[in-house]
Design a protein around this motif. Structure first.
Motif, short mmCIF file in Angstrom:
data_model
loop_
_atom_site.label_atom_id
_atom_site.label_comp_id
_atom_site.label_asym_id
_atom_site.label_seq_id
_atom_site.Cartn_x
_atom_site.Cartn_y
_atom_site.Cartn_z
N LEU A 73 0.83 -1.20 0.00
CA LEU A 73 0.00 0.00 0.00
C LEU A 73 0.88 1.26 0.00
CD1 LEU A 73 -2.89 1.14 0.09
CD2 LEU A 73 -2.74 1.06 2.59
N LYS A 74 1.94 1.27 0.80
CA LYS A 74 2.86 2.42 0.82
C LYS A 74 3.54 2.60 -0.53
CE LYS A 74 3.86 2.56 5.74
NZ LYS A 74 4.85 2.36 6.80
N ASN A 75 3.97 1.49 -1.12
CA ASN A 75 4.60 1.56 -2.45
C ASN A 75 3.61 2.11 -3.47
OD1 ASN A 75 7.09 0.63 -1.64
ND2 ASN A 75 6.64 -1.50 -2.14
N TYR A 76 2.38 1.66 -3.36
CA TYR A 76 1.34 2.16 -4.27
C TYR A 76 1.17 3.66 -4.09
CZ TYR A 76 -3.41 3.44 -5.62
OH TYR A 76 -4.50 4.08 -6.13
N GLU A 77 1.14 4.14 -2.86
CA GLU A 77 0.98 5.57 -2.59
C GLU A 77 2.13 6.37 -3.19
OE1 GLU A 77 -1.58 7.18 -1.17
OE2 GLU A 77 -2.67 5.30 -0.88
N LYS A 78 3.34 5.82 -3.10
CA LYS A 78 4.52 6.51 -3.65
C LYS A 78 4.50 6.55 -5.18
CE LYS A 78 7.74 5.33 0.08
NZ LYS A 78 8.92 4.52 0.44
N GLU A 79 4.09 5.44 -5.78
CA GLU A 79 4.20 5.29 -7.22
C GLU A 79 2.95 5.68 -8.00
OE1 GLU A 79 5.28 1.23 -7.81
OE2 GLU A 79 7.19 1.43 -6.77
N ARG A 80 1.88 5.98 -7.33
CA ARG A 80 0.62 6.20 -8.04
C ARG A 80 0.63 7.43 -8.94
NH1 ARG A 80 -4.12 7.53 -3.71
NH2 ARG A 80 -4.55 9.56 -4.60
N SER A 81 1.44 8.41 -8.62
CA SER A 81 1.50 9.61 -9.49
C SER A 81 2.10 9.27 -10.85
CB SER A 81 2.30 10.72 -8.81
OG SER A 81 3.62 10.29 -8.58
N ARG A 82 2.88 8.20 -10.95
CA ARG A 82 3.49 7.79 -12.22
C ARG A 82 2.67 6.76 -12.98
NH1 ARG A 82 8.42 5.71 -9.59
NH2 ARG A 82 8.34 7.05 -7.80
N MET A 83 1.55 6.34 -12.43
CA MET A 83 0.75 5.27 -13.05
C MET A 83 -0.34 5.84 -13.94
SD MET A 83 0.11 2.61 -9.95
CE MET A 83 1.39 1.61 -9.28
N THR A 84 -0.67 5.02 -14.94
CA THR A 84 -1.80 5.37 -15.80
C THR A 84 -3.09 5.05 -15.06
OG1 THR A 84 -1.93 3.20 -16.82
CG2 THR A 84 -0.43 4.79 -17.86
#
Length: 177
Positions: A73-84
């Motif tokens: 979940l933390k990784n998702y929060e960090k990386e979500r700005s770069r995701m489509t």
């Protein structure tokens, strides 16, 4: 004087016999405190320790799964700005599914632990009940009541309490002495 001696002797003998029968029968009605037996029985402590060890391992497994999910979940929060948008939706679904699986697993473990706790407790209770049956027969008791603190026995003389005597004998039998 002789006229009264025989009737008085007969009455005294009858009172003596009735007294003996009364005291003998009242001593055959005894009780044990079930909670004290469960707490003091050495097998209970061993079985509960084994159960606690198993429960601790199962809970550690659940905690490990939760920790891994939280990291994701933390990784998702960090990386979500770069995701489509498609990747965001897919990752959210994956995280939600994983969370649901962990919750289901946690509930299953809790149910399993609850069932197993009841099972091991019942096994110990059955051992105690079997022992008390034999103990009562060997000692010549007509009835051994079980008191559990919820009103099954409202009053009894302390001399009717066999708890400590039974507990000592139960533990000796368990230890094979």
């Amino acid at each position: 004087m002789n006229k009264f001696s025989l009737p008085i002797s007969v009455i005294a003998l009858a009172i003596t016999i009735l007294s003996i029968l009364f005291f003998k029968s009242s001593s055959e009605l005894v009780y044990v405190d079930i909670n004290k037996l469960l707490d003091g029985y050495k097998r209970t402590k061993i079985v509960k320790a084994e159960f606690e060890k198993k429960a601790k391992t199962m809970k550690a497994n659940v905690d490990s799964l939760i920790t891994n999910w939280q990291k994701e979940l933390k990784n998702y929060e960090k990386e979500r700005s770069r995701m489509t948008k498609k990747e965001l939706k897919l990752k959210q679904e994956l995280l939600a599914n994983k969370q649901q699986q962990i919750n289901n697993y946690q509930q299953a473990i809790q149910k399993k632990l609850g069932d197993e706790d009841k099972k091991v407790t019942q096994t110990v209770i059955n051992d105690i009940n079997d022992f008390i049956k034999e103990y009562g027969k060997d000692k010549g008791y007509k009835v051994i009541f079980g008191a559990n603190g919820s009103g099954t026995i409202m009053y009894a003389e302390e001399s009717s309490d066999l708890t400590e005597e039974v507990l000592t004998a139960l533990n000796l039998e368990f230890e094979g002495k």
